[in-house]
Scaffold this active site. Structure first.
Site, short mmCIF file in Angstrom:
data_model
loop_
_atom_site.label_atom_id
_atom_site.label_comp_id
_atom_site.label_asym_id
_atom_site.label_seq_id
_atom_site.Cartn_x
_atom_site.Cartn_y
_atom_site.Cartn_z
N SER A 9 0.85 -1.20 0.00
CA SER A 9 0.00 0.00 0.00
C SER A 9 0.88 1.23 0.00
CB SER A 9 -0.89 0.01 1.24
OG SER A 9 -1.43 1.31 1.41
N HIS A 33 -1.15 -1.45 -4.27
CA HIS A 33 -2.43 -1.14 -3.63
C HIS A 33 -2.52 0.37 -3.42
CE1 HIS A 33 -5.94 -2.11 -1.09
NE2 HIS A 33 -5.52 -1.14 -0.29
N ASP A 35 -4.80 3.47 -2.08
CA ASP A 35 -5.90 3.83 -1.19
C ASP A 35 -6.40 5.24 -1.50
OD1 ASP A 35 -6.09 1.54 0.66
OD2 ASP A 35 -4.02 2.09 1.18
N MET A 37 -9.10 8.03 -0.57
CA MET A 37 -10.01 8.40 0.54
C MET A 37 -10.56 9.80 0.29
SD MET A 37 -7.65 7.30 3.75
CE MET A 37 -6.71 5.77 3.77
N HIS A 66 -8.32 0.83 -4.10
CA HIS A 66 -9.25 0.64 -2.98
C HIS A 66 -9.93 1.98 -2.73
CE1 HIS A 66 -9.55 -0.28 1.64
NE2 HIS A 66 -10.74 -0.24 1.04
N MET A 68 -12.12 4.22 -0.91
CA MET A 68 -12.81 4.50 0.36
C MET A 68 -13.51 5.84 0.19
SD MET A 68 -9.83 3.11 2.88
CE MET A 68 -8.58 3.22 1.60
N MET A 137 -11.41 -6.14 5.22
CA MET A 137 -10.60 -5.17 5.97
C MET A 137 -10.26 -5.74 7.34
SD MET A 137 -9.99 -2.54 4.09
CE MET A 137 -9.17 -1.59 5.37
N GLY A 142 -9.20 3.88 6.76
CA GLY A 142 -8.94 5.31 6.92
C GLY A 142 -7.49 5.65 7.23
N PHE A 143 -6.79 4.73 7.87
CA PHE A 143 -5.42 5.05 8.30
C PHE A 143 -4.52 3.83 8.22
CE2 PHE A 143 -8.40 7.85 10.36
CZ PHE A 143 -7.82 9.11 10.18
N GLY A 145 -0.99 1.83 9.58
CA GLY A 145 -0.30 1.67 10.86
C GLY A 145 -1.15 1.21 12.03
N ASP A 175 -6.37 -6.49 4.29
CA ASP A 175 -5.78 -5.15 4.24
C ASP A 175 -5.87 -4.51 5.62
OD1 ASP A 175 -4.99 -2.56 3.66
OD2 ASP A 175 -6.76 -2.08 2.44
N GLY A 176 -4.69 -4.21 6.17
CA GLY A 176 -4.63 -3.51 7.44
C GLY A 176 -3.92 -4.31 8.50
N GLY A 177 -2.80 -3.77 8.99
CA GLY A 177 -2.07 -4.44 10.06
C GLY A 177 -1.42 -5.75 9.64
N GLY A 197 1.30 -1.88 4.14
CA GLY A 197 1.82 -0.52 3.99
C GLY A 197 3.03 -0.33 4.85
#
Ligand code: DX5
Ligand code: ZN
Length: 220
Positions: A9, A33, A35, A37, A66, A68, A137, A142-143, A145, A175-177, A197
């Site tokens: 990402s 990827h 993002d 937003m 992606h 959002m 997700m 939205g963020f 990290g 996606d995420g963490g 990311g």
């Protein structure tokens, strides 16, 4: 099971040096990827079509976009013109995604559906055959990290069963963490596309991070 794909990402990359950030890991990844937003669907604003078009001028990699945003179907043409390949929209925006599917088809984009952590997988199960990829997700969108939410992996398991039993080839993305610690959990649940990311772009050696992530998933 379907092949493993690494999708860094760029949200965690240096936007002032985006072309080089992607170029240096290009041989070690399967897609980029991206993002997008809008400050409405999520409480953050990231990047838009001019940035995607500039990056497209530097690489032929597949752009996994992606969205959002609250009206991504309206901007499908902009995305295609900027060089996007896959349009992923959120099920929370489209309880019935027909309009978004039609917009993607019209613009020659692959189509994906995403579910945020509170959204049940039933929101996308009926449309899996219309998707080249589904996105579960593993953080609240939205963020970058944030910490991985393992409790959503039941949705990945359910999607894997549905996709395999229907004989489909739809990719399942998380996606995420995503890190070397959490990716094997998602793999065990049935995911095959891994967005990362901070676990890639925030590392001293992003190439080593890509290789280590792929290796640990393949060996899990
Ligand atoms: C969050 C984005 C993610 C984010 C992942 O809303 O959809 O793609 O960039 O970042 P990490 O891997 O740092 O959690
Ligand atoms: Zn994302």
């Amino acid at each position: 099971m379907t092949s493993i794909k690494i999708a860094p990402s760029i949200l965690a990359a240096d936007f002032a040096d985006l072309g080089n950030e992607v170029a240096r890991i290009a041989d070690y990844i399967d897609m980029v990827h991206i993002d997008v937003m809008d400050g409405h669907f999520v409480p953050n604003i990231s990047l838009g079509f001019p940035v995607i078009a500039s990056l497209r001028a530097t690489t032929d990699l597949y752009f996994d976009c992606h969205m959002m945003t609250t009206n991504p179907d309206v901007f499908a043409e902009n995305l295609a013109t900027a060089g996007g390949n896959l349009l992923t929209v959120h099920a929370e925006v489209f309880p019935d995604p027909s309009r978004a599917i039609a917009a993607a088809q019209r613009e020659g984009l692959d189509f994906g559906l995403a579910v945020s952590p509170p959204t049940p997988v039933e929101a996308i199960l009926p449309y899996v055959e219309n998707c080249s990829q589904v996105l579960v997700m593993t953080v609240h969108p939205g963020f970058g990290g944030q910490s991985f939410l393992g409790e959503v992996l039941g949705k990945v398991e359910r999607l894997r069963k549905t996709i395999d039993s229907a004989g489909l080839t739809t990719d399942i993305q998380v996606d995420g963490g995503v890190t070397s610690e959490t990716a094997p959990l998602a793999r065990a649940a049935g995911a095959n596309v891994f967005v990362a990311g901070s676990a890639i772009f925030s590392q001293d050696d992003p190439i080593a991070a890509c290789e280590a992530l792929r290796k640990i998933i393949e060996e899990s």
